[in-house]
Write a protein that holds these residues in place. Structure first.
Motif, PDB file in Angstrom:
ATOM      1  N   GLU A  45      54.027  29.930  34.089  1.00  0.00           N
ATOM      2  CA  GLU A  45      53.583  28.535  34.051  1.00  0.00           C
ATOM      3  C   GLU A  45      53.177  28.188  32.620  1.00  0.00           C
ATOM      4  O   GLU A  45      52.454  28.948  31.960  1.00  0.00           O
ATOM      5  N   ILE A  46      53.649  27.052  32.128  1.00  0.00           N
ATOM      6  CA  ILE A  46      53.322  26.620  30.769  1.00  0.00           C
ATOM      7  C   ILE A  46      52.332  25.463  30.830  1.00  0.00           C
ATOM      8  O   ILE A  46      52.579  24.457  31.503  1.00  0.00           O
ATOM      9  N   LYS A  47      51.219  25.627  30.148  1.00  0.00           N
ATOM     10  CA  LYS A  47      50.199  24.587  30.076  1.00  0.00           C
ATOM     11  C   LYS A  47      50.094  24.081  28.638  1.00  0.00           C
ATOM     12  O   LYS A  47      49.991  24.882  27.709  1.00  0.00           O
ATOM     13  N   TYR A  48      50.092  22.769  28.490  1.00  0.00           N
ATOM     14  CA  TYR A  48      49.931  22.217  27.140  1.00  0.00           C
ATOM     15  C   TYR A  48      48.509  22.445  26.629  1.00  0.00           C
ATOM     16  O   TYR A  48      48.256  22.488  25.436  1.00  0.00           O
ATOM     17  N   ALA A  49      47.585  22.640  27.530  1.00  0.00           N
ATOM     18  CA  ALA A  49      46.162  22.755  27.194  1.00  0.00           C
ATOM     19  C   ALA A  49      45.853  23.972  26.320  1.00  0.00           C
ATOM     20  O   ALA A  49      46.708  24.820  26.065  1.00  0.00           O
ATOM     21  N   ALA A  50      44.591  24.041  25.905  1.00  0.00           N
ATOM     22  CA  ALA A  50      44.095  25.184  25.132  1.00  0.00           C
ATOM     23  C   ALA A  50      43.346  26.132  26.062  1.00  0.00           C
ATOM     24  O   ALA A  50      42.702  25.695  27.013  1.00  0.00           O
ATOM     25  N   PHE A  51      43.459  27.415  25.793  1.00  0.00           N
ATOM     26  CA  PHE A  51      42.682  28.404  26.541  1.00  0.00           C
ATOM     27  C   PHE A  51      41.363  28.625  25.807  1.00  0.00           C
ATOM     28  O   PHE A  51      41.343  28.951  24.623  1.00  0.00           O
ATOM     29  N   LYS A  52      40.261  28.418  26.527  1.00  0.00           N
ATOM     30  CA  LYS A  52      38.944  28.473  25.884  1.00  0.00           C
ATOM     31  C   LYS A  52      38.109  29.656  26.353  1.00  0.00           C
ATOM     32  O   LYS A  52      36.901  29.554  26.517  1.00  0.00           O
ATOM     33  N   TYR A  66      49.371  29.103  27.375  1.00  0.00           N
ATOM     34  CA  TYR A  66      48.673  27.911  26.884  1.00  0.00           C
ATOM     35  C   TYR A  66      49.210  27.544  25.508  1.00  0.00           C
ATOM     36  O   TYR A  66      49.070  28.315  24.550  1.00  0.00           O
ATOM     37  N   PHE A  67      49.792  26.366  25.426  1.00  0.00           N
ATOM     38  CA  PHE A  67      50.474  25.948  24.201  1.00  0.00           C
ATOM     39  C   PHE A  67      49.530  25.805  23.012  1.00  0.00           C
ATOM     40  O   PHE A  67      49.797  26.322  21.924  1.00  0.00           O
ATOM     41  N   GLN A  68      48.439  25.080  23.195  1.00  0.00           N
ATOM     42  CA  GLN A  68      47.593  24.721  22.053  1.00  0.00           C
ATOM     43  C   GLN A  68      46.951  25.920  21.364  1.00  0.00           C
ATOM     44  O   GLN A  68      46.648  25.863  20.169  1.00  0.00           O
ATOM     45  N   THR A  69      46.737  26.986  22.111  1.00  0.00           N
ATOM     46  CA  THR A  69      46.135  28.183  21.509  1.00  0.00           C
ATOM     47  C   THR A  69      47.098  29.364  21.490  1.00  0.00           C
ATOM     48  O   THR A  69      46.720  30.469  21.100  1.00  0.00           O
ATOM     49  N   ASN A  70      48.338  29.116  21.933  1.00  0.00           N
ATOM     50  CA  ASN A  70      49.345  30.180  21.982  1.00  0.00           C
ATOM     51  C   ASN A  70      48.814  31.411  22.721  1.00  0.00           C
ATOM     52  O   ASN A  70      49.000  32.553  22.282  1.00  0.00           O
ATOM     53  N   SER A  71      48.129  31.156  23.832  1.00  0.00           N
ATOM     54  CA  SER A  71      47.505  32.237  24.600  1.00  0.00           C
ATOM     55  C   SER A  71      48.366  32.610  25.800  1.00  0.00           C
ATOM     56  O   SER A  71      48.979  31.747  26.431  1.00  0.00           O
ATOM     57  N   LEU A  72      48.378  33.895  26.107  1.00  0.00           N
ATOM     58  CA  LEU A  72      49.122  34.404  27.259  1.00  0.00           C
ATOM     59  C   LEU A  72      48.143  35.076  28.216  1.00  0.00           C
ATOM     60  O   LEU A  72      47.474  36.037  27.858  1.00  0.00           O
ATOM     61  N   ILE A  73      48.062  34.541  29.435  1.00  0.00           N
ATOM     62  CA  ILE A  73      47.126  35.073  30.430  1.00  0.00           C
ATOM     63  C   ILE A  73      47.913  35.620  31.618  1.00  0.00           C
ATOM     64  O   ILE A  73      48.781  34.940  32.172  1.00  0.00           O
ATOM     65  N   LYS A  74      47.596  36.836  31.988  1.00  0.00           N
ATOM     66  CA  LYS A  74      48.271  37.488  33.111  1.00  0.00           C
ATOM     67  C   LYS A  74      47.438  37.315  34.382  1.00  0.00           C
ATOM     68  O   LYS A  74      46.240  37.599  34.389  1.00  0.00           O
TER      69      LYS A  74
END
Length: 339
Positions: A228-235, A268-276
């Protein structure tokens, strides 16, 4: 959100065309399922219902994941189609998307206004909504052309340019930022060693009453991984609604390919984060409890409550597209209490 099954004649036509191409051969179920996916058949349940009927007619034999397909006459096609349509027509389920479950968790009233009342949604003309659309389109264009274009730099450049051109004047995203994201996404595909990758595929489960579009599906060995791709940032902490959406999409993918999905990814696009997201029974049960709760809420014919999440005014209301309609409900309620 909808009630009952919607199916098209073309679904049956495509499935029988695929089966006829395999007449007299043995074919793996996995291969048939991928053929269905590649031919736009959104529910593999139709395939299995057809195979079940053909098996009763002794035209199909199956063993250990392999199907032996005999000759299929037009008469058999028509009689099988009729029986499958009769079965499917009796399904009286409410079909929801994983995103709708996530939105219901966020705010029952918001989803009610969007999907039941069909309130006017006031979306921004420029900004995050369209940036997100551009990101999703760029990923789709890149994945769809991966086999044809071997020059990765050109592949990324072209996908970025075409996506930004489509949403020209509506997006604020920078071309280089989008290209960097696509490059990193391509690295993920390589690192995961996916043999096959699909993008933006709609899947429907007749059994579970779920339908949704999966951003990316990757295959490797015996595993299948939804992304799943989210435009948001991972905080630093993943939102529960994002987990619920990922779980629902994993259920869809698992049901379609008849494989257990062990985990999925959220990017997460804005932070280029990958969450499993590790899938487990607890998460699956939570998803279905919310689905049942949602159906109960909307069947009683009352206005659902607003979000009860902590800090909901900032977390939910701030970006809500039906906020004006919701505010009007609150105003009328306050006025009503005075009389």
């Amino acid at each position: 959100m909808r009630f009952g099954v919607e199916f098209e004649e073309s679904v049956f036509t495509k499935i029988f065309e695929l089966l006829k191409q395999q007449e007299g051969r043995e074919v793996k179920i996995d291969e048939l399922l991928r053929m269905c996916m590649e031919n736009g058949i959104i529910s593999s349940d139709y395939l299995f219902l057809i195979l079940q009927e053909l098996s009763l007619k002794k035209i199909v034999e199956s063993s250990k994941g392999i199907v032996r397909i005999g000759s299929i006459s037009e008469e058999v096609v028509e009689s099988t189609k009729k029986k499958v349509v009769d079965k499917v027509s009796k399904l009286k389920k409410v079909f929801v998307t994983p995103l709708e479950i996530a939105k219901f968790y966020q705010c029952p009233r918001r989803l009610w206004l969007e999907k039941i009342v069909l309130s006017k949604q006031e979306k921004e003309k420029v900004g995050k909504v369209w940036d997100g659309e551009a990101v999703h389109l760029a990923v789709k264009l890149m994945i769809d052309n991966m086999q044809k274009e071997k020059d990765e730099n050109f592949l990324i450049l072209r996908a970025s340019e075409e996506a930004l051109k489509k949403y020209e004047g509506m997006v604020q995203i920078e071309k280089k930022v989008l290209e960097d994201f696509l490059r990193k996404f391509l690295e993920l595909i390589r690192e995961e060693n996916f043999s096959t990758v699909y993008s933006e595929r709609t899947i429907e489960s007749l059994k579970e009453g779920i339908i949704g579009s999966i951003d990316v599906i990757g295959f490797k060995d015996s595993e299948v991984v939804p992304i799943e791709i989210k435009y948001a940032a991972f905080k630093g902490r993943i939102k529960k609604e994002h987990i619920l959406q990922a779980v629902g999409e994993s259920i869809l993918v698992s049901n379609y390919f008849r494989r257990k999905v062990k985990y999925s990814y959220i990017v997460y696009f804005q932070t280029n984060s990958l969450i499993k997201i590790e899938l487990n029974e607890s998460l699956i049960n939570q998803f279905f409890r919310l689905k049942k709760q949602m159906q109960g809420f909307y069947s009683i014919g009352r206005i659902p409550p607003k979000s009860k999440l902590p800090n909901y005014t900032k977390r939910v209301c701030q970006g809500c597209h039906v906020k004006r309609a919701c505010d009007n409900i609150e105003i009328l309620r306050r006025v009503g209490r005075r009389f």
